[in-house]
Design a protein around this motif. Sequence first.
Motif, mmCIF file in Angstrom:
data_model
loop_
_atom_site.group_PDB
_atom_site.id
_atom_site.type_symbol
_atom_site.label_atom_id
_atom_site.label_comp_id
_atom_site.label_asym_id
_atom_site.label_seq_id
_atom_site.Cartn_x
_atom_site.Cartn_y
_atom_site.Cartn_z
ATOM 1 N N SER A 1 0.844 -1.198 0.000
ATOM 2 C CA SER A 1 0.000 0.000 0.000
ATOM 3 C C SER A 1 0.879 1.247 0.000
ATOM 4 O O SER A 1 1.710 1.430 0.886
ATOM 5 N N PRO B 1 0.944 5.380 0.128
ATOM 6 C CA PRO B 1 0.061 6.484 0.513
ATOM 7 C C PRO B 1 0.074 7.642 -0.476
ATOM 8 O O PRO B 1 1.046 7.885 -1.191
ATOM 9 N N TYR C 1 -4.609 5.174 -0.062
ATOM 10 C CA TYR C 1 -3.524 4.236 -0.354
ATOM 11 C C TYR C 1 -3.825 3.539 -1.671
ATOM 12 O O TYR C 1 -4.948 3.079 -1.892
ATOM 13 N N LEU D 1 0.558 -2.619 4.896
ATOM 14 C CA LEU D 1 -0.030 -1.600 5.748
ATOM 15 C C LEU D 1 -0.326 -2.177 7.130
ATOM 16 O O LEU D 1 -1.105 -3.116 7.273
#
Length: 259
Positions: A46, A48, A59, A257
Motif C-alpha cells: 500500500s 500512501p 492508499y 499496511l
Amino acid sequence: MKTAVSPTPPSAATDGTNGQPQGPLKGRALLNARFEAALASIWFASQPSADTTWTIIGYEAFLRCREPSLENPRAFLAAAERLGRQQDLLEHIRASVTQPVMKARTASLFMNLHPSHFKLENAKDPCDMFAQNRERIVLEITQRHPLADDGDMERFLCDLRRRGYRVAVDDLGSGYSGMGNFEEAGPQYVKLGPDLVREAGKHWPKQRVIQGVCEMCKDLGISVIAEAVEDQGEFETLKGLGCDLFQGYFVGRPEPLEL
C-alpha cells in the motif's frame, strides 16, 4: 498486511490414492499449480497519497504474491487470463485487499482495473466485490488502454458511478493520454504519470502541461494526484503548479499496511 508464506508449489502430481508422485508437472498443469500457490500467498503493498498538509487521504494497493515465478503482477494477471481464472483472482483480491485500509477510517483505497476485468462473463463482478465499502473505493482506469477500444466500457463506467464508486484516470501522460476519456470516465481524480512528473522542474513544456491540466481539473471539480514524486524539489514544483495530492517515494514507499 501480513500474509502467510505459501508452500513451495508442487512439482509432481499424485495418483490420489497412495500419494505417490506420477512425475513432474508440465505445461498448463504446472502453470495452474503455480497459480494456486500465488493465490494462496496474495498480499498487497500500500502506497500512501497525501495532500499539501501531509494528511494521508488514501492508499494505492499493488498486487503482490510470494510465488517466485509469478511475483511480477503482469505475469500473475497473464496466468489468470491464460487459465481462464480471472474470477478466482478477483475473489481472492476481494477477500484480502480491503481490510487494512478500511481500518484507517478516513483513507480511500485506490485499485487499478486491468482490461481483463471487463472480459469476465459477469462484467459487474469487479465493482460488486467491494460493495460493502464502495464509498471508500476509488477504481483506477489506466490511460494505457483507451476506453474507446471497448464499446461496453462507457456503460460499465456509468454503472460504477451509479453504484456509488469513484473513478480515477490513471497515468495521464504515459502512453495513450487523450483527454476525450474524461467525459466517458467522469473521474473524481486524475493521476499524472511518471513520464509527465519526472524532472518537471527542469522542463518548461512539462510545467505548462501540468499547470493546464490542473486548471482544467479545478474547473471540473477533479482532484489532481502527482505520482512518482521523489524529493522535496519535485513536491514544491508540483504543488506550485496546482497539484492537489502527491504519491511517490517522497511521501511513502509501497509497504504492507500495519494499523
